[in-house]
Scaffold this motif. Sequence first.
Motif, PDB file in Angstrom:
ATOM      1  N   GLN A  86       0.828  -1.212   0.000  1.00  0.00           N
ATOM      2  CA  GLN A  86       0.000   0.000   0.000  1.00  0.00           C
ATOM      3  C   GLN A  86       0.858   1.256   0.000  1.00  0.00           C
ATOM      4  OE1 GLN A  86      -1.443  -0.053   4.520  1.00  0.00           O
ATOM      5  NE2 GLN A  86      -1.559   2.012   3.680  1.00  0.00           N
ATOM      6  N   GLU A  90      -3.114   5.526   1.726  1.00  0.00           N
ATOM      7  CA  GLU A  90      -4.289   4.687   1.433  1.00  0.00           C
ATOM      8  C   GLU A  90      -5.148   4.428   2.665  1.00  0.00           C
ATOM      9  OE1 GLU A  90      -4.378   1.523  -1.775  1.00  0.00           O
ATOM     10  OE2 GLU A  90      -2.218   1.821  -1.563  1.00  0.00           O
ATOM     11  N   TYR A  93      -7.177   7.713   1.987  1.00  0.00           N
ATOM     12  CA  TYR A  93      -7.784   7.966   0.680  1.00  0.00           C
ATOM     13  C   TYR A  93      -7.833   6.711  -0.181  1.00  0.00           C
ATOM     14  CZ  TYR A  93      -8.019  12.953   1.456  1.00  0.00           C
ATOM     15  OH  TYR A  93      -8.373  14.172   1.958  1.00  0.00           O
ATOM     16  N   ASP A  94      -8.918   6.571  -0.935  1.00  0.00           N
ATOM     17  CA  ASP A  94      -9.043   5.521  -1.941  1.00  0.00           C
ATOM     18  C   ASP A  94      -8.288   6.002  -3.179  1.00  0.00           C
ATOM     19  OD1 ASP A  94      -9.729   3.769  -3.937  1.00  0.00           O
ATOM     20  OD2 ASP A  94     -11.879   3.801  -3.535  1.00  0.00           O
ATOM     21  N   SER A  96      -7.603   4.208  -5.920  1.00  0.00           N
ATOM     22  CA  SER A  96      -7.830   3.288  -7.036  1.00  0.00           C
ATOM     23  C   SER A  96      -7.673   3.968  -8.391  1.00  0.00           C
ATOM     24  CB  SER A  96      -9.222   2.670  -6.940  1.00  0.00           C
ATOM     25  OG  SER A  96      -9.389   1.991  -5.718  1.00  0.00           O
ATOM     26  N   VAL A 175      -9.019  11.177  -6.490  1.00  0.00           N
ATOM     27  CA  VAL A 175      -9.062  10.251  -5.353  1.00  0.00           C
ATOM     28  C   VAL A 175     -10.136  10.741  -4.386  1.00  0.00           C
ATOM     29  CG1 VAL A 175      -6.593   9.793  -5.648  1.00  0.00           C
ATOM     30  CG2 VAL A 175      -7.335  11.491  -3.965  1.00  0.00           C
ATOM     31  N   GLN A 178     -11.501   7.697   2.112  1.00  0.00           N
ATOM     32  CA  GLN A 178     -12.101   6.393   2.397  1.00  0.00           C
ATOM     33  C   GLN A 178     -13.487   6.603   3.023  1.00  0.00           C
ATOM     34  OE1 GLN A 178     -11.001   3.631   1.351  1.00  0.00           O
ATOM     35  NE2 GLN A 178      -8.767   3.637   1.277  1.00  0.00           N
ATOM     36  N   TYR A 182     -14.848   9.832   5.440  1.00  0.00           N
ATOM     37  CA  TYR A 182     -15.150  10.939   4.531  1.00  0.00           C
ATOM     38  C   TYR A 182     -15.698  12.168   5.264  1.00  0.00           C
ATOM     39  CZ  TYR A 182     -16.992  13.470   0.492  1.00  0.00           C
ATOM     40  OH  TYR A 182     -17.261  14.428  -0.447  1.00  0.00           O
TER      41      TYR A 182
END
Length: 254
Positions: A86, A90, A93-94, A96, A175, A178, A182
């Motif tokens: 990771q 992460e 924050y996401d 992806s 981004v 999470q 949030y």
Amino acid sequence: MPDRGPAFTVKIAETEDELRAAQRLRYDVFVRELGGGGEMVDHEAGLERDRFDPCFDHMLAIDDGSGQVIGVYRLLRGDRAQAMGQFYSEDEYDLSVLKQSGRKLLELGRSCVHPDYRGGTAMYHLWNGLAGYVAEHGIEVLFGVASFHGTDVQALAQPLSMLHHNHLAPPDLRVRTQPQHYVDMNLMEPEDLDRRKAMLEVPALIKAYLRLGGFVGEGAYIDHAFNTTDVCLILDTARMNERQRRIYGGAQAD
């Protein structure tokens, strides 16, 4: 001013002593000055550290006159993050959308400068060193968490809302905090913003990213251990214009 005219060396830490010097400066700034903490902080030795330190490159700005480390930046390339499972941010924050982009990523963090050297050329030298590192490793997207002091979101309504309305990242870079953490940054309508007041409340490091064409992710994160409200900054080197490239690459010195 202590920072008027000193010569600096910018380098990646190579020894345990150099890493400890970086952690010592981080302790002075993040723990003593800003009231932060963390489970691996060594108060007896005065070191701010965490489990990610061995995986990062630690960029140091050293005052050639005193030999003192007066600025640090912590850098994590995508291949190393993949190896350890990771990126640091992460947990907040996401990421992806960045990880699936296929682009070369660099996470930035723990940026700080000794109080005696703020407002001078120390940060410029760190940015210049960072530009060289990015070129050397073919980095395309830089990102990292930057902080407002304090955890009262309503007190930060002006700057957070201004960032959300004016500097939100485009979808391919956006981004998002999470879900369980949030915090909405859209706290005021655009017409109610006092842009000048809002910009005055934005920390210098975040302003520097914005000047280079940086964006913010969607949502903030409250970091109670560090007594901060965090936003995620993203900088796409392909979107920088020529003026921004010159500033970033160090062509315009202080």
